[in-house]
Design an enzyme around this catalytic site. Structure first.
Site, PDB file in Angstrom:
ATOM      1  CB  CYS A  89       1.763 -15.805   4.880  1.00 10.43           C
ATOM      2  SG  CYS A  89       0.773 -14.452   4.418  1.00 10.43           S
ATOM      3  CB  CYS A 356      -6.907  -3.389  -9.733  1.00 10.37           C
ATOM      4  SG  CYS A 356      -8.438  -3.840  -9.224  1.00 10.37           S
TER       5      CYS A 356
END
Ligand SMILES: C[S@@+](CC[C@H](N)C(=O)[O-])C[C@H]1O[C@@H](n2cnc3c(N)ncnc32)[C@H](O)[C@@H]1O
Length: 400
Positions: A89, A356
């Site tokens: 993943c 961010c």
């Protein structure tokens, strides 16, 4: 590239590497055969065997995964997640790193970005927001759905879906998406809120739970559309509100701009701080978020909500009355030159920048510096444990 140059693929080749510093993006940098290699699943100071995952002769940059560790770093831990391994993943970057060491890596990244892109030396510390193990925090998870209708996450830099039974960073309150009829769906999102509301969204449509989720921040209730933006870590909203308010030093009667205002999180607290004699101008371009903001801020007539792109509002003459403070919280791409110039032209005494992405922040800090605003304070928070993402709040002030 000319047709006569060799284009031999290096993918699949294994090489032994001394791992150098961390870089932005969740990988470390190593050198091999005169080139830079961006290596995932490694740590600075390690010696690893790495398999090249991207690179064609005569590329100067390659990507690789550490497939075995010859000399481990002391910060290495066994990954808690079974899906976090080379070829697995791509959702997490640092499952193999102890939580404190993850924050040190992120601090090094923010420091390096500020130094290289903005010429600013700042002693960055990435602060934990809880005493957890970095698992069970994600209140929004977007799964891709594979051809057999199984939800999963994508392999790193690939469209291939790795079917996932259980994502360990997902919040335990998230509704189950497994076992749903997903055959004709390409993506499914599970969402939960701090007060226990949930939703499941398939290809953008709410198929279970609520269309708007309730959130509670410092005792104040907000609602945000299930598929819209809300801070992802359960601690994020309060941590960011507190930091923004501290840096903004807003007084009653002040005028404040809240750019990229979302559903009104910062505007609610800025509005309370300026009081009825003050003004907050909240700017947001997404219709759903604007609708949520109107409802969330209905008791604060001092907040004016503008449904428009930030650049368009900054270009208006009506804003030339100069706000005392500008707060901005742009998406990952940052504010960019046009918006930064527009903010600096208002000559606020403080600019509070919530970011961010440290690279986008550093690029914008460099532009602010050309316009006479310097970075005076910065805090960074581990709001995305196990990943290479980090949230920064920066205070910029006019340089004397
Ligand atoms: C990182 S979110 C911040 C939201 C809010 N500050 C919060 O913490 O909940 C960025 C917001 O900017 C909005 N946005 C993106 N581009 C914009 C633009 N050019 N003009 C105005 N808003 C924009 C998005 O819709 C999103 O709501």
């Amino acid at each position: 590239m000319s047709g006569t140059e060799a284009t031999e693929s290096l993918v699949g080749r294994t090489v032994e590497l001394e791992i150098g510093p961390i870089a932005h993006g969740g990988h470390c940098v190593a050198r091999w055969d005169g080139r830079a290699v961006f290596v995932r699943h490694a740590l600075p100071g390690e010696r690893v065997v790495a398999r090249i995952t991207e690179g064609v002769e005569p590329a100067r940059y390659l990507r690789a995964d550490a497939v075995s560790v010859v000399r481990p770093a002391p910060q290495r831990v066994p990954a808690p997640c079974q899906y976090a391994h080379p070829g697995g993943c791509g959702g997490c970057d640092f499952q193999h790193v102890a939580p404190q060491a993850q924050r040190e890596l992120l601090a090094a990244v923010v420091r390096e970005q500020l130094s290289r892109l903005a010429g600013v030396d700042y002693d960055v510390v990435v602060e934990p927001v809880d005493d957890g193990d970095g698992l069970g925090w994600r209140t929004r998870v977007s799964y891709a759905v594979d051809a057999e209708g199984r939800p999963g996450l994508r392999r790193h830099r690939s469209h291939e879906v790795v079917p996932i039974e259980r994502c360990l960073i997902a919040h335990p309150d998230l509704p189950a998406v497994h076992g749903r009829a997903l055959a004709a769906v390409s993506s499914v999102q599970a969402v939960c809120s701090g007060v226990g509301d949930t939703a499941v969204i398939a290809d953008g449509r709410v198929v279970a739970g609520r269309t708007r989720l309730r959130e509670r921040v410092h005792g104040r209730e907000f609602r945000s559309s299930s598929g819209g933006f809300w801070q992802v870590h359960p601690r994020a909203a309060e941590v960011l509100v507190d930091t923004v308010l501290r840096y903004a030093e807003v007084c009653p009667g002040d005028t404040v701009c809240d750019l990229y205002a979302g559903s009104g999180l910062f505007s609610a607290f800025l509005g309370a701080a300026v009081g009825r004699q003050g003004h907050v101008i909240a700017v947001e371009s997404d219709s759903r978020a604007v609708k949520d903001a109107r409802r969330n801020l209905h008791d604060l007539p001092q907040v004016q909500i503008r449904h428009a792109p930030v650049a368009a509002v900054l270009g208006e003459r009506t804003l030339s009355e100069a706000p005392d403070v500008v707060v901005l919280d742009p998406p990952r791409t940052g504010a960019r030159a046009r918006v930064v110039r527009g903010v600096a032209a208002l000559r606020p005494s403080r600019v509070v920048y919530v970011a961010c992405d440290p690279a986008a922040l550093a690029r914008d800090v460099a532009i602010f510096a050309e316009l006479g605003y310097g970075l005076s304070q910065l805090r960074a928070f581990a709001l995305f444990p196990m990943t290479h993402h980090v949230e920064c709040v920066a205070l910029l002030e006019p340089m004397s």
